[in-house]
Design an enzyme around this catalytic site. Structure first.
Site, PDB file in Angstrom:
ATOM      1  N   LYS A  24       6.038  23.719 -12.260  1.00  0.00           N
ATOM      2  CA  LYS A  24       5.243  22.534 -11.961  1.00  0.00           C
ATOM      3  C   LYS A  24       5.086  22.351 -10.452  1.00  0.00           C
ATOM      4  O   LYS A  24       3.993  22.001  -9.972  1.00  0.00           O
ATOM      5  CB  LYS A  24       5.862  21.285 -12.584  1.00  0.00           C
ATOM      6  CG  LYS A  24       5.009  20.043 -12.307  1.00  0.00           C
ATOM      7  CD  LYS A  24       5.295  18.881 -13.216  1.00  0.00           C
ATOM      8  CE  LYS A  24       4.278  17.764 -13.004  1.00  0.00           C
ATOM      9  NZ  LYS A  24       4.488  16.607 -13.899  1.00  0.00           N
ATOM     10  N   ASN A  36      -1.844  19.609 -18.612  1.00  0.00           N
ATOM     11  CA  ASN A  36      -2.217  18.722 -19.717  1.00  0.00           C
ATOM     12  C   ASN A  36      -2.398  19.473 -21.037  1.00  0.00           C
ATOM     13  O   ASN A  36      -2.966  18.919 -21.983  1.00  0.00           O
ATOM     14  CB  ASN A  36      -3.507  17.968 -19.372  1.00  0.00           C
ATOM     15  CG  ASN A  36      -3.326  17.020 -18.210  1.00  0.00           C
ATOM     16  OD1 ASN A  36      -2.331  16.317 -18.129  1.00  0.00           O
ATOM     17  ND2 ASN A  36      -4.281  17.009 -17.293  1.00  0.00           N
ATOM     18  N   GLU A  50      -5.088  17.021  -8.897  1.00  0.00           N
ATOM     19  CA  GLU A  50      -5.675  17.449 -10.164  1.00  0.00           C
ATOM     20  C   GLU A  50      -7.184  17.649 -10.069  1.00  0.00           C
ATOM     21  O   GLU A  50      -7.965  17.142 -10.869  1.00  0.00           O
ATOM     22  CB  GLU A  50      -5.331  16.464 -11.288  1.00  0.00           C
ATOM     23  CG  GLU A  50      -5.507  17.074 -12.676  1.00  0.00           C
ATOM     24  CD  GLU A  50      -4.990  16.190 -13.796  1.00  0.00           C
ATOM     25  OE1 GLU A  50      -5.725  15.988 -14.758  1.00  0.00           O
ATOM     26  OE2 GLU A  50      -3.852  15.708 -13.702  1.00  0.00           O
ATOM     27  N   HIS A  74      -2.155  12.212 -26.424  1.00  0.00           N
ATOM     28  CA  HIS A  74      -2.405  10.833 -26.001  1.00  0.00           C
ATOM     29  C   HIS A  74      -3.215  10.076 -27.049  1.00  0.00           C
ATOM     30  O   HIS A  74      -2.973   8.883 -27.298  1.00  0.00           O
ATOM     31  CB  HIS A  74      -3.130  10.816 -24.655  1.00  0.00           C
ATOM     32  CG  HIS A  74      -2.251  11.190 -23.504  1.00  0.00           C
ATOM     33  ND1 HIS A  74      -2.731  11.387 -22.229  1.00  0.00           N
ATOM     34  CD2 HIS A  74      -0.916  11.416 -23.431  1.00  0.00           C
ATOM     35  CE1 HIS A  74      -1.734  11.704 -21.423  1.00  0.00           C
ATOM     36  NE2 HIS A  74      -0.629  11.733 -22.125  1.00  0.00           N
ATOM     37  N   HIS A 105       6.388  10.737 -27.023  1.00  0.00           N
ATOM     38  CA  HIS A 105       5.470  11.546 -26.227  1.00  0.00           C
ATOM     39  C   HIS A 105       5.698  13.038 -26.435  1.00  0.00           C
ATOM     40  O   HIS A 105       4.749  13.806 -26.648  1.00  0.00           O
ATOM     41  CB  HIS A 105       5.608  11.199 -24.745  1.00  0.00           C
ATOM     42  CG  HIS A 105       4.696  11.992 -23.863  1.00  0.00           C
ATOM     43  ND1 HIS A 105       3.328  11.876 -23.902  1.00  0.00           N
ATOM     44  CD2 HIS A 105       4.956  12.949 -22.927  1.00  0.00           C
ATOM     45  CE1 HIS A 105       2.780  12.702 -23.033  1.00  0.00           C
ATOM     46  NE2 HIS A 105       3.747  13.372 -22.439  1.00  0.00           N
ATOM     47  N   GLU A 143       7.996  19.733 -23.662  1.00  0.00           N
ATOM     48  CA  GLU A 143       7.392  19.911 -22.343  1.00  0.00           C
ATOM     49  C   GLU A 143       7.898  21.188 -21.674  1.00  0.00           C
ATOM     50  O   GLU A 143       7.174  21.832 -20.905  1.00  0.00           O
ATOM     51  CB  GLU A 143       7.671  18.700 -21.450  1.00  0.00           C
ATOM     52  CG  GLU A 143       6.928  17.436 -21.862  1.00  0.00           C
ATOM     53  CD  GLU A 143       5.461  17.432 -21.416  1.00  0.00           C
ATOM     54  OE1 GLU A 143       4.999  18.431 -20.815  1.00  0.00           O
ATOM     55  OE2 GLU A 143       4.774  16.435 -21.687  1.00  0.00           O
ATOM     56  N   ARG A 150      -4.120  21.985 -11.638  1.00  0.00           N
ATOM     57  CA  ARG A 150      -3.116  21.053 -12.147  1.00  0.00           C
ATOM     58  C   ARG A 150      -3.463  20.539 -13.537  1.00  0.00           C
ATOM     59  O   ARG A 150      -2.575  20.130 -14.297  1.00  0.00           O
ATOM     60  CB  ARG A 150      -2.936  19.882 -11.173  1.00  0.00           C
ATOM     61  CG  ARG A 150      -1.826  18.921 -11.586  1.00  0.00           C
ATOM     62  CD  ARG A 150      -1.472  17.960 -10.483  1.00  0.00           C
ATOM     63  NE  ARG A 150      -0.473  16.991 -10.918  1.00  0.00           N
ATOM     64  CZ  ARG A 150       0.198  16.194 -10.095  1.00  0.00           C
ATOM     65  NH1 ARG A 150       0.003  16.268  -8.797  1.00  0.00           N
ATOM     66  NH2 ARG A 150       1.074  15.339 -10.566  1.00  0.00           N
ATOM     67  N   ARG A 170       0.809  -1.231   0.000  1.00  0.00           N
ATOM     68  CA  ARG A 170       0.000   0.000   0.000  1.00  0.00           C
ATOM     69  C   ARG A 170       0.834   1.270   0.000  1.00  0.00           C
ATOM     70  O   ARG A 170       0.345   2.347   0.346  1.00  0.00           O
ATOM     71  CB  ARG A 170      -0.989   0.015   1.177  1.00  0.00           C
ATOM     72  CG  ARG A 170      -1.995  -1.139   1.141  1.00  0.00           C
ATOM     73  CD  ARG A 170      -3.086  -0.924   2.186  1.00  0.00           C
ATOM     74  NE  ARG A 170      -4.067  -1.997   2.140  1.00  0.00           N
ATOM     75  CZ  ARG A 170      -4.010  -3.100   2.869  1.00  0.00           C
ATOM     76  NH1 ARG A 170      -3.006  -3.264   3.713  1.00  0.00           N
ATOM     77  NH2 ARG A 170      -4.930  -4.034   2.773  1.00  0.00           N
ATOM     78  N   LYS A 225       2.504  11.639 -10.120  1.00  0.00           N
ATOM     79  CA  LYS A 225       1.603  10.847 -10.960  1.00  0.00           C
ATOM     80  C   LYS A 225       2.332   9.584 -11.402  1.00  0.00           C
ATOM     81  O   LYS A 225       3.420   9.642 -11.969  1.00  0.00           O
ATOM     82  CB  LYS A 225       1.179  11.635 -12.196  1.00  0.00           C
ATOM     83  CG  LYS A 225       0.014  12.573 -11.998  1.00  0.00           C
ATOM     84  CD  LYS A 225      -0.398  13.139 -13.348  1.00  0.00           C
ATOM     85  CE  LYS A 225      -1.620  13.998 -13.268  1.00  0.00           C
ATOM     86  NZ  LYS A 225      -2.012  14.511 -14.606  1.00  0.00           N
ATOM     87  N   HIS A 229      -2.081  17.630 -24.271  1.00  0.00           N
ATOM     88  CA  HIS A 229      -1.991  16.200 -23.992  1.00  0.00           C
ATOM     89  C   HIS A 229      -3.216  15.404 -24.422  1.00  0.00           C
ATOM     90  O   HIS A 229      -3.108  14.203 -24.673  1.00  0.00           O
ATOM     91  CB  HIS A 229      -1.704  15.971 -22.510  1.00  0.00           C
ATOM     92  CG  HIS A 229      -0.295  16.267 -22.115  1.00  0.00           C
ATOM     93  ND1 HIS A 229       0.296  17.495 -22.316  1.00  0.00           N
ATOM     94  CD2 HIS A 229       0.665  15.484 -21.547  1.00  0.00           C
ATOM     95  CE1 HIS A 229       1.543  17.456 -21.876  1.00  0.00           C
ATOM     96  NE2 HIS A 229       1.785  16.257 -21.409  1.00  0.00           N
TER      97      HIS A 229
END
Length: 363
Positions: free
Chosen positions: A230, A248, A240, A255, A268, A188, A244, A124, A146, A251
């Protein structure tokens, strides 16, 4: 050599990003986050031969009481799957990892995401230290916690928020980075200027040559400014729920492109470059910004040798279908990060699909 730069990320699980030359050989620094006596250095088949030995030797020298093992995955996005996750979990099992063990994610975004997710799930949640070796990972995926793996249906659909204990961005690793990967990282970097800092875009335009020539001072400054932006956003919105999402920008398009190409076309960063231009053109179509803003962004990305148009052979309808499953979509319709011009991004919900189709079709 200049002293390392340090950026603190606050919030409920604070940590420090350290940026400098030769950090992977600094055993005392690397071992400082290790609370127990077990460390797993997770890497891939391209990065491990270059740097895993240095990291393991440094950790063992600083912590001779610790057991340090490695887990090496095949390089590439194809490893960022539930099967790859299983390999990392098996390595933690073989290590006999306890709750105070630590995973060191050594590599690019694929390794960082996958190893971070394994750390998030083992018992966990155990500690993870990010050791990004690509520019893209240094300014994006290693910061913010993330973690995820891909499914055939889409990128990063299975994951968790799991902040690292520390991030060490060793700029010396960028000297071995292929030109294409360096340019992907610069996409980026440009993103941060696009969403929150118009002045940074001007700085990047003025230092494009130095960055492409891998001048240490220029790269360190670009990384530090990107990470500071960031870190500030992540600290204010760790899960998010709001701001936040601005990270993206580009993105949703990117994606969809990556998945539709089965991760065997644009990488990417290249997909993000195309996606940012498409997002800027969608913003213009919706009356949020001018066409000139999109043209200026396109020109800057081209200076860095990045693609700015949709690859041939992609079906706009299929891309829209992919976007409907994107994590950024809502039940009510497509949601995009768009802008009101450079440095002024915002989330726009219920974007008409016909407008998205028109942009994808170049109309």
């Amino acid at each position: 050599m200049n002293a390392p730069q340090r950026i603190d990320v606050g919030g409920s699980a604070p940590y420090t990003i350290t940026i400098g030359h030769g950090l992977l050989a600094d055993g005392a620094a690397l071992a400082a986050p290790l609370r127990g006596r077990q460390a797993l250095v997770a890497s891939d088949s391209q990065v491990a031969p270059l740097y895993a030995g240095t990291v393991c030797d440094a950790l063992r020298a600083a912590r001779p009481d610790a057991r340090v093992e490695t887990c090496v995955l095949p390089a590439g996005e194809a490893s960022k799957t539930l099967a790859g996750f299983g390999v990392a979990i098996d390595a933690l099992t073989a290590l006999g990892a306890t709750r105070d063990a630590c995973v060191y994610a050594l590599g690019g975004g694929v390794v960082g995401d996958l190893a971070g997710f394994a750390a998030a799930c083992w018992m966990r949640g155990i500690d993870c230290v990010q050791l990004p070796t690509t520019l893209l990972a240094m300014v994006d995926s290693s910061v913010g916690g993330k973690t995820a793996v891909d499914l055939p249906a889409g990128k990063n659909l299975v994951g968790a928020f799991h902040p690292p204990r520390a991030v060490f961005a060793d700029t010396s690793t960028l000297r071995s980075l292929p030109d294409r990967e360096l340019r992907a990282g610069l996409a980026e970097v440009v993103k941060y200027g696009a969403i929150v800092d118009d002045g940074f875009l001007h700085w990047l335009a003025g230092h494009a040559g130095a960055l492409l020539e891998r001048e240490d001072a220029a790269l360190a400054e670009a990384i530090a400014r990107s990470c500071a932006h960031k870190a500030a956003i992540v600290e204010r919105d760790p899960f998010e729920h709001g701001e936040r999402a601005l990270l993206n920008f580009g993105h949703t398009f990117a994606h969809a492109i990556e998945v539709e190409q089965a991760y065997d076309g644009l990488n990417h960063g290249e997909a993000v470059a195309v996606g940012m231009v498409l997002a800027a053109r969608l913003s213009a179509r919706l009356g949020l910004a001018g066409d000139g803003d999109a043209d200026a962004l396109c020109h800057l990305l081209e200076r860095f040798g990045l693609p700015v148009t949709l690859p041939r052979g992609l079906d706009p309808g299929a891309l829209v279908e992919r976007m409907r499953l994107d994590k950024k979509a809502l039940a009510g319709g497509l949601r995009f990060v768009l802008w009101d011009g450079p440095g002024r991004a915002r989330v726009v919900a219920d974007v008409p699909e016909e407008a998205v189709m028109a942009v994808l079709q170049g109309r």
